[in-house]
Design a protein around this motif. Structure first.
Motif, PDB file in Angstrom:
ATOM      1  N   LEU A 311     -15.609  -2.878 -35.826  1.00 10.41           N
ATOM      2  CA  LEU A 311     -16.330  -1.669 -35.819  1.00 10.41           C
ATOM      3  C   LEU A 311     -15.523  -0.845 -37.229  1.00 10.41           C
ATOM      4  CD1 LEU A 311     -16.414  -0.649 -32.079  1.00 10.41           C
ATOM      5  CD2 LEU A 311     -18.235  -0.876 -33.780  1.00 10.41           C
ATOM      6  N   LYS A 312     -14.187  -1.031 -37.227  1.00 13.07           N
ATOM      7  CA  LYS A 312     -13.616  -0.233 -38.221  1.00 13.07           C
ATOM      8  C   LYS A 312     -13.852  -0.840 -39.664  1.00 13.07           C
ATOM      9  CE  LYS A 312      -9.471   1.003 -35.321  1.00 13.07           C
ATOM     10  NZ  LYS A 312      -8.085   0.783 -35.116  1.00 13.07           N
ATOM     11  N   ARG A 313     -14.046  -2.235 -39.847  1.00 14.80           N
ATOM     12  CA  ARG A 313     -14.225  -3.045 -40.969  1.00 14.80           C
ATOM     13  C   ARG A 313     -15.647  -2.571 -41.456  1.00 14.80           C
ATOM     14  NH1 ARG A 313     -12.353  -6.743 -43.885  1.00 14.80           N
ATOM     15  NH2 ARG A 313     -13.124  -5.145 -45.512  1.00 14.80           N
ATOM     16  N   MET A 314     -16.582  -2.981 -40.682  1.00 15.00           N
ATOM     17  CA  MET A 314     -17.758  -2.684 -40.993  1.00 15.00           C
ATOM     18  C   MET A 314     -18.416  -1.090 -41.102  1.00 15.00           C
ATOM     19  SD  MET A 314     -19.443  -5.528 -38.203  1.00 15.00           S
ATOM     20  CE  MET A 314     -21.261  -5.314 -38.580  1.00 15.00           C
ATOM     21  N   SER A 315     -17.718  -0.191 -40.478  1.00 14.49           N
ATOM     22  CA  SER A 315     -18.164   1.193 -40.915  1.00 14.49           C
ATOM     23  C   SER A 315     -17.698   1.565 -42.138  1.00 14.49           C
ATOM     24  CB  SER A 315     -17.477   1.938 -39.758  1.00 14.49           C
ATOM     25  OG  SER A 315     -17.646   1.749 -38.599  1.00 14.49           O
ATOM     26  N   GLU A 316     -16.789   0.744 -42.761  1.00 13.67           N
ATOM     27  CA  GLU A 316     -16.609   1.051 -44.211  1.00 13.67           C
ATOM     28  C   GLU A 316     -17.635   0.535 -45.188  1.00 13.67           C
ATOM     29  OE1 GLU A 316     -13.122  -1.426 -44.917  1.00 13.67           O
ATOM     30  OE2 GLU A 316     -11.786  -0.320 -43.305  1.00 13.67           O
ATOM     31  N   THR A 321     -25.839   0.981 -40.503  1.00 16.38           N
ATOM     32  CA  THR A 321     -25.996   1.554 -39.195  1.00 16.38           C
ATOM     33  C   THR A 321     -25.483   0.655 -38.095  1.00 16.38           C
ATOM     34  OG1 THR A 321     -27.856   2.748 -39.859  1.00 16.38           O
ATOM     35  CG2 THR A 321     -27.725   2.509 -37.611  1.00 16.38           C
ATOM     36  N   ILE A 322     -24.426   1.135 -37.301  1.00 15.29           N
ATOM     37  CA  ILE A 322     -24.253   0.045 -36.279  1.00 15.29           C
ATOM     38  C   ILE A 322     -24.574   0.856 -34.773  1.00 15.29           C
ATOM     39  CG2 ILE A 322     -22.196  -0.703 -34.888  1.00 15.29           C
ATOM     40  CD1 ILE A 322     -20.517  -0.431 -37.665  1.00 15.29           C
ATOM     41  N   TYR A 323     -25.019  -0.038 -33.952  1.00 13.81           N
ATOM     42  CA  TYR A 323     -25.729   0.292 -32.753  1.00 13.81           C
ATOM     43  C   TYR A 323     -24.888   0.428 -31.658  1.00 13.81           C
ATOM     44  CZ  TYR A 323     -29.960   0.111 -35.796  1.00 13.81           C
ATOM     45  OH  TYR A 323     -30.900   0.222 -36.956  1.00 13.81           O
ATOM     46  N   GLY A 324     -24.978   1.030 -30.504  1.00 19.16           N
ATOM     47  CA  GLY A 324     -24.068   1.025 -29.643  1.00 19.16           C
ATOM     48  C   GLY A 324     -22.869   2.004 -29.519  1.00 19.16           C
ATOM     49  N   PRO A 325     -22.359   2.174 -28.613  1.00 17.98           N
ATOM     50  CA  PRO A 325     -20.810   2.832 -28.642  1.00 17.98           C
ATOM     51  C   PRO A 325     -19.852   2.720 -29.526  1.00 17.98           C
ATOM     52  CG  PRO A 325     -20.744   1.423 -26.540  1.00 17.98           C
ATOM     53  CD  PRO A 325     -22.328   0.985 -27.382  1.00 17.98           C
ATOM     54  N   LYS A 326     -19.262   3.559 -30.327  1.00 18.98           N
ATOM     55  CA  LYS A 326     -18.292   3.427 -31.181  1.00 18.98           C
ATOM     56  C   LYS A 326     -16.882   3.005 -30.602  1.00 18.98           C
ATOM     57  CE  LYS A 326     -21.090   4.356 -34.576  1.00 18.98           C
ATOM     58  NZ  LYS A 326     -22.543   4.327 -33.615  1.00 18.98           N
ATOM     59  N   ASP A 327     -16.721   3.249 -29.516  1.00 12.31           N
ATOM     60  CA  ASP A 327     -15.631   2.992 -28.402  1.00 12.31           C
ATOM     61  C   ASP A 327     -15.453   1.563 -28.132  1.00 12.31           C
ATOM     62  OD1 ASP A 327     -13.516   2.671 -26.985  1.00 12.31           O
ATOM     63  OD2 ASP A 327     -13.828   4.439 -25.476  1.00 12.31           O
ATOM     64  N   GLY A 333     -17.535  -8.364 -27.287  1.00  8.56           N
ATOM     65  CA  GLY A 333     -17.661  -8.635 -28.737  1.00  8.56           C
ATOM     66  C   GLY A 333     -18.997  -8.827 -29.357  1.00  8.56           C
ATOM     67  N   VAL A 334     -19.881  -7.948 -29.275  1.00  6.81           N
ATOM     68  CA  VAL A 334     -21.173  -8.064 -29.885  1.00  6.81           C
ATOM     69  C   VAL A 334     -21.291  -6.693 -30.827  1.00  6.81           C
ATOM     70  CG1 VAL A 334     -23.821  -7.885 -29.300  1.00  6.81           C
ATOM     71  CG2 VAL A 334     -22.115  -9.271 -28.084  1.00  6.81           C
ATOM     72  N   ILE A 335     -21.629  -6.736 -32.083  1.00  4.89           N
ATOM     73  CA  ILE A 335     -21.955  -5.862 -32.998  1.00  4.89           C
ATOM     74  C   ILE A 335     -23.499  -5.992 -33.666  1.00  4.89           C
ATOM     75  CG2 ILE A 335     -21.374  -4.496 -35.092  1.00  4.89           C
ATOM     76  CD1 ILE A 335     -18.978  -4.557 -32.995  1.00  4.89           C
ATOM     77  N   THR A 336     -24.150  -5.124 -33.169  1.00  3.97           N
ATOM     78  CA  THR A 336     -25.556  -5.011 -33.863  1.00  3.97           C
ATOM     79  C   THR A 336     -25.628  -4.007 -34.950  1.00  3.97           C
ATOM     80  OG1 THR A 336     -26.552  -6.019 -32.043  1.00  3.97           O
ATOM     81  CG2 THR A 336     -28.109  -4.767 -33.139  1.00  3.97           C
TER      82      THR A 336
END
Length: 409
Positions: A311-316, A321-327, A333-336
């Motif tokens: 979440l931290k690396r991809m947000s850079e 756009t990352i879907y779902g909760p940021k916490d 372990g799924v990042i869409t």
């Protein structure tokens, strides 16, 4: 746990794809298999391949012991009260269809309600759609919060005394959200409904105790938890399974057959008609041995760490756009995600050229895609053999993808 050492036990991961070391980030679709599981399946076919429950010869006895031994491993793995509550199926889809076709058709009537959520996989939507159409019941949806999570207040508003079945994913295969299924089960029971859990993305990653959750049914697949394809499990409370009629008829599941009538075997065999998935069950047992040698608590902790890092690396990355909760504590372990102005299929194609395997599409969750206002998304999913280095390579690949399409257009 040491994911780099664990990775060495998965022979498929030791290869290059398109001239690059393989980075496998598609475990939510299917996990890879450790050598111990592959060897166990080979040993069955090479050493004691035989049908179960029928022959009294040595090979038949060994096969039956292996098959029923796997059932006991599953029982312990999810802490079911009895092996009678463990039904082997083809997978999560077959398990959910069994509940809908057997329990649903025998109990649901016009005016009853079936409640699910908007984040469900098609396998946990379509069986309930069909049951509602066949019986005249009403299908209701629990709305999602802005971040894709579920509010217990909305659960309480949606479930009513007319609700007879509540079915929900333990973990969303798109958003990675870990749902509060124990609390939802309690609300369902307060209203006289049964709780069905789609555990396809839960059982491989989270230590499971069906008695603690107090769900009535829990479904999961072997192939998402280091086991073979074609094998799944339906857990059901004994008192419910005993009242449910079988939906497949033939050998193995019968007690006595007359010319015009038949009677059924006791649990769990009345739901396992025909030659069962013997090698699959034995392979699933080996997968459970492998996962428990590492520890589900350790696996879950590792995946939360990877999700947090991703979440931290991809947000850079600009324009993502990352879907779902940021916490990360709220998700597995799924990042869409989506990259601005780049179709997810193009993202997956460019990443594949870098040896990185992700998933792209609607992920068998078209209603959720419409809620996200996206026709498709890209998805990276992690498991016990993934590392932070894999995520670094994913981020590098996404930056290359973005640069490539900005130059093309």
């Amino acid at each position: 746990m040491n994911p780099s050492e664990i990775r060495k036990q998965f022979p498929i991961l030791d290869q290059e794809v398109n001239g690059e070391p393989l980075v496998y980030l598609d475990s939510a679709a299917t996990s890879q298999k450790p050598q111990s599981v592959i060897d166990t399946i080979d040993q069955y076919y090479e050493g004691y391949n035989s049908n179960v429950h029928r022959g009294v010869h040595t090979l038949g006895t060994r096969a039956t012991d292996g098959y029923e031994g796997a059932r006991e491993k599953v029982r312990k793995f999810i802490n079911a009260a009895s092996t009678e509550e463990i039904i082997f199926t083809k997978g999560t889809t077959a398990s959910l269809n069994l509940v809908a076709a057997s329990y649903g058709r025998s109990t649901i009537k016009k005016g009853d309600e079936i409640v699910i959520s908007q984040m469900e996989h098609h396998s946990n939507i379509i069986p309930w759609q069909q049951l509602a159409l066949q019986t005249g019941a009403t299908l209701k949806y629990i709305p999602l919060q802005e971040d894709g999570t579920i509010s217990l207040e909305e659960v309480k508003k949606t479930i009513s005394p007319a609700t007879k079945i509540v079915s929900m994913a333990h973990v969303s295969n798109v958003l990675g959200v870990i749902n509060p299924i124990k609390e939802v089960a309690e609300i369902a029971h307060e209203n006289g409904a049964v709780m069905v859990v789609d555990g396809a993305q839960g059982a491989p990653h989270i230590k499971m105790d069906v008695q603690d959750i107090n769900c009535d049914f829990y479904a999961f697949s072997g192939h998402k938890m280091c086991g073979p394809t074609g094998i799944g499990v339906l857990y059901g409370k004994k008192e419910l399974l005993e009242e449910m009629p079988p939906i497949e008829f033939g050998g193995e599941m019968i007690d006595f057959v007359d010319l015009y009538d038949s009677t059924w075997k006791e649990l769990p065999w009345k739901f396992e008609g025909g030659t069962p998935i013997i090698a699959g069950a034995i392979g699933l047992g080996a997968a459970i041995d492998f996962l428990e040698s590492i520890g589900l608590d350790e696996i879950e902790k590792h995946e939360h760490k990877l999700a947090d890092y991703a979440l931290k690396r991809m947000s850079e990355i600009e324009g993502i756009t990352i879907y779902g909760p940021k916490d990360s504590s709220q998700r597995a372990g799924v990042i869409t995600f989506n990259l601005e102005d780049v179709h997810p299929h193009d993202v997956a194609t460019v990443l594949d050229a870098e040896g990185i395997a992700i998933r792209a599409g609607h992920h068998c969750a078209q209603p959720l895609m419409r809620w996200l206002k996206a026709s498709a998304t890209a998805r990276a999913s992690f498991y016990l053999y993934n590392t932070e280095e894999d995520i670094d390579k994913l981020v590098e690949g996404l930056i290359k993808t973005k640069e490539y399409f900005s130059n093309v257009f």
